[in-house]
Each structure stands twice: as C-alpha cells, then as structure tokens.
Scaffold this motif. Structure first.
Motif, PDB file in Angstrom:
ATOM      1  N   GLN A 117      -2.822   8.365  -8.659  1.00  0.00           N
ATOM      2  CA  GLN A 117      -3.843   7.328  -8.724  1.00  0.00           C
ATOM      3  C   GLN A 117      -5.166   7.814  -8.134  1.00  0.00           C
ATOM      4  O   GLN A 117      -6.245   7.418  -8.592  1.00  0.00           O
ATOM      5  N   GLN A 164      -4.717  -0.011 -12.289  1.00  0.00           N
ATOM      6  CA  GLN A 164      -3.340   0.204 -11.864  1.00  0.00           C
ATOM      7  C   GLN A 164      -2.822   1.485 -12.512  1.00  0.00           C
ATOM      8  O   GLN A 164      -3.075   1.743 -13.698  1.00  0.00           O
ATOM      9  N   ASP A 171      -4.532  -0.454  -7.153  1.00  0.00           N
ATOM     10  CA  ASP A 171      -4.299   0.967  -6.890  1.00  0.00           C
ATOM     11  C   ASP A 171      -5.629   1.645  -6.602  1.00  0.00           C
ATOM     12  O   ASP A 171      -5.744   2.463  -5.706  1.00  0.00           O
ATOM     13  N   ARG A 184      -3.455  -2.053   4.898  1.00  0.00           N
ATOM     14  CA  ARG A 184      -4.158  -2.599   3.736  1.00  0.00           C
ATOM     15  C   ARG A 184      -5.499  -3.224   4.129  1.00  0.00           C
ATOM     16  O   ARG A 184      -6.446  -3.223   3.350  1.00  0.00           O
ATOM     17  N   PHE A 217       0.433   9.047  -3.736  1.00  0.00           N
ATOM     18  CA  PHE A 217      -0.895   8.515  -4.008  1.00  0.00           C
ATOM     19  C   PHE A 217      -1.716   9.417  -4.925  1.00  0.00           C
ATOM     20  O   PHE A 217      -2.743   9.003  -5.480  1.00  0.00           O
ATOM     21  N   SER A 225       0.810  -1.216   0.000  1.00  0.00           N
ATOM     22  CA  SER A 225       0.000   0.000   0.000  1.00  0.00           C
ATOM     23  C   SER A 225       0.842   1.263   0.000  1.00  0.00           C
ATOM     24  O   SER A 225       1.852   1.370   0.674  1.00  0.00           O
ATOM     25  N   ASP A 277      -6.446   2.086  -3.189  1.00  0.00           N
ATOM     26  CA  ASP A 277      -5.233   1.372  -2.784  1.00  0.00           C
ATOM     27  C   ASP A 277      -5.505   0.199  -1.840  1.00  0.00           C
ATOM     28  O   ASP A 277      -4.899   0.074  -0.784  1.00  0.00           O
ATOM     29  N   ILE A 279      -0.970   4.150   0.499  1.00  0.00           N
ATOM     30  CA  ILE A 279      -1.965   5.090   0.985  1.00  0.00           C
ATOM     31  C   ILE A 279      -1.424   5.976   2.111  1.00  0.00           C
ATOM     32  O   ILE A 279      -1.986   7.016   2.423  1.00  0.00           O
TER      33      ILE A 279
END
Length: 413
Positions: A25, A77, A62, A196, A22, A14, A58, A16
């Motif tokens: 994405q 992704q 992603d 995650r 981040f 991850s 994520d 995030i």
C-alpha cells in the motif's frame, strides 16, 4: 475527543506497525502521488497547484489524498488477492466514507479507489473504482508498481527537463516514506495515544511538496559523505569490472599490460570505501566528485574508465597500497581529465584546488594525450593570468608547492 476518534475500531485496524505488511500500500501511495503530479504537469508544465496536497498513510484508509483544506479527496484501499471475494472490504470502505463525511473530513465527491495485484470486477452498487494507472491498467503487482514508479519519475523529470537520476530520485522517495513510517512508530512508542490517532495527525502526513523536492533536487546533495563514498565506490568498481571484462572477452588489450590493470583493481577492492573516494579525487583532479549525482555519473562513465585503463595499462609499476608510482625519487600520480587541451586541464585544476590535497603531495601528475610536459602548472600562463601569490604551503600555486607538474603519457593510436 473528535467524532472521528470515537468511530468503530474496525475502520482503523492499522497495519502501520509492520512495514512488511504495509509495503504494497505504501508503494501504491507513492505511485498515486507521482501519477497525480504527472497528470498535473502534463496539462500545464508550470502547474504546481498540487504542492499543498497531502497523503496520509494507513489512517483514514489504507492511504488517502487530501487537499489544501486537509479534506480527503480520494480514499484508497489496497489488497493482495489470494482467493474469494472482497465484498466485505468494499462494504467497509463505503461505510468508512460515510463516517468521514459526517465528521467533515471528507468531500462528498471524494472518489473511492481499489488497488489490487489482480483486476477485480467491483459491483457498481458500491461506487468504488479500480484504480487506473497511466498505462490504463487496472491492476499491478508489487513489481509492476515499482516499474510504474520508475516510469513516472522518469516521465516527470523529462517533462521538467531535469537531469537528476530517476533511480536515485525513486530511491530517495521510497526511503522518505519508510522514514515517515518509522517516525510514526517512534511517536507511538513514546505516547499514550493510539497508533491510528498518531497516523491521523497532520504532521504525520506527507506533503506533495516534500515529494516534489525529492524529485527536483539532486538526492546526493543531502547524503552524508559516508553514504556518498559508498555510492561512488560501488558505481566506479562496477563499471571498472564491466570494462575489464569487455577488454578480456573481446581481446581489446592490444599493447596494454592487463596485469597492471588487474593490480589496480585489486588495490581498489582492498581499500575502504572512504579510501577509494579519496584516491578517485586524485585520479579525477578536474572533478569535484562529491558535488552530486551528475559528478558521480561523470567519473563512472565508460569513456573515463577506458582512459584510466589506458593510463594504467601502459605503466610498468604500481605501489601495493595505492594507485601511484615513484620514479627517480619523484612521486607520480595518474590523472584522468575530461578535456584534452592542456590550458583547460590546468584551469580545471585551479577551479577544483580546494578539493585536491594531492596537489601538494605529488611531484607529477601523469596524464594521457599531452604532447609536451608542463614543469610548473603555476607558470603555465596561456590560460591563467592571475595567480594567488600567498606563501601558504597549502596553496598549490605557492613557491613551495610540491605538485606543480603535468607529465605527458603516450596512448594507443
């Protein structure tokens, strides 16, 4: 523990925890959600079947889009191209989908999409598609993604005949995604769970309904008063400065006194944002400036700014602390109205009286385009037929009210 949690960590590496890593994405995720909504309402204007869909950031990939049963219908992704090949990323995405299918968390026909700032030639063997946007482009850099978000927001609002500001709606959506990331981070810091795992929880998802509300509801209605005061001050001063620059460069002052306008600008600049908002409530007494974005547009538009400049430019004195005068021991305030008819101006004052403390603080409101003065607005009966006869000193129509007059002010022909 679910089968998914036991999966190889490389599928859930991850990012995030870092907004900087981040952001690309996240913007791609916003774009995809808006694109999905746009395609749905383009086919049928009243289609809101998408409201039960969700986007996860994520977690499964992603980002991923999930249907009303919370199964992934598309996996996404995102990569910023540097050099070399993305073959390993493609292989990992295919393997990840197999694991999700085995865990019954992904539809077999879910599409795998690849987003990149440069178009990639993806071997067909992987079954991965380059994401094709509403302009038929297969790649977008960060700037282009944001431009695409702008375009989609604008197009959706046009289709829905909604008059919200596209820029405000876009800002609200992006801010909402950022807040969601922060919320997940806080949960992680206060929990023994892996980041995650928290990102995969259903409450961590962003629903399409939440995005839809941000699109179709005036963002300013949910802003704090302090935030709105800042927006009002920013837009007003920006437009005032542009209009003064226009007058200066094109020599449009004619018989106005530019020094008076410059004094006004200096006074505004030295005020706090909250004070500017308070003064604008007085200057635009027919408008509840805190009622949302559309009112913000009204007070900052070119015509009303020009009227204010005309009004101030014909004055010969201003106090240093505010935008007001004192003539023959009477306190005078400038007032800019949207309507030209005196009866409608007085009716607008009555409707907006709850937002106007100044109506009992000033003796006269000085306005453009009034051919005769109105000594007492409460006695102006052409339009007002029913007056509250309460004796409260706070009532603008009481016998003790101070601000009870509209005074005419000549303007340039």
């Amino acid at each position: 523990m679910s089968e998914l949690v036991k999966m190889d960590r490389r599928y859930y590496n991850s990012a995030i925890g870092s907004w900087a890593g981040f952001i690309y994405q996240a913007w791609c995720a916003i774009y995809v959600v808006l694109h999905y909504i746009y395609k749905a309402i383009s086919k049928h204007k009243e289609d809101i079947s998408f409201l039960n869909f969700k986007v996860y950031l994520d977690s499964y990939e992603d980002f991923s889009i999930h249907d009303e049963s919370n199964k992934a219908v598309s996996l996404h992704q995102c990569k910023i191209y540097k050099s070399g090949s993305f073959d390993e990323a493609f292989k990992q995405m295919v393997e990840n989908k197999k694991h999700l299918e085995a865990a019954n968390m992904c539809n077999n026909d879910a599409t795998m999409f690849f987003h990149c700032n440069k178009e990639q030639d993806i071997p067909k063997v992987y079954g991965i598609k380059s994401y094709e946007d509403h302009g038929n482009k297969k790649s977008r850099n960060s700037k282009e993604v944001l431009e695409g978000i702008d375009s989609l927001v604008d197009s959706i609002l046009v289709l829905k005949e909604n008059k919200n500001l596209p820029s405000s709606a876009k800002a609200a959506i992006i801010q909402f995604f950022e807040e969601k990331v922060t919320e997940i981070q806080k949960k992680y810091h206060n929990s023994k769970k892996q980041l995650r795992e928290i990102a995969r929880e259903e409450e961590s998802a962003i629903t399409f309904e939440e995005i839809w509300k941000l699109l179709t509801t005036d963002p300013m209605e949910k802003c704090s008063k302090t935030h709105l005061d800042r927006l009002i001050a920013y837009h007003f001063l920006e437009n005032l400065a542009m209009k003064v620059e226009e007058y200066e460069s094109d020599n449009l002052w004619e018989d106005l006194l530019p020094d008076m306008v410059n004094v006004m600008g200096a006074n505004f600049t030295s005020m706090t944002k909250e004070k500017i908002s308070e003064v604008l409530c007085r200057i635009y007494p027919d408008t509840n400036i805190h009622s949302g974005t559309k009112r913000l547009i009204e007070i900052a538009n070119s015509k009303r700014i020009a009227d204010l400049i005309d009004l101030i430019g014909e004055a010969n004195q201003l106090t240093l602390k505010g935008i007001e005068w004192q003539i023959n021991k009477k306190y005078v305030s400038p007032a800019v109205f949207e309507d030209t008819k005196i009866s409608r101006r007085i009716w607008a004052l009555r409707k907006n009286s709850a937002n106007l403390d100044m109506l009992w603080e000033y003796d006269w409101l000085l306005a453009l385009n009034i051919t005769e003065s109105v000594p007492n607005i409460a006695e102006h009966r052409h339009y007002i037929t029913d007056i509250d006869d309460t004796e409260s000193d706070r009532s603008i129509f009481s016998k003790n009210a101070l601000a009870s007059s509209l005074y005419g002010w000549k303007t340039r022909s």
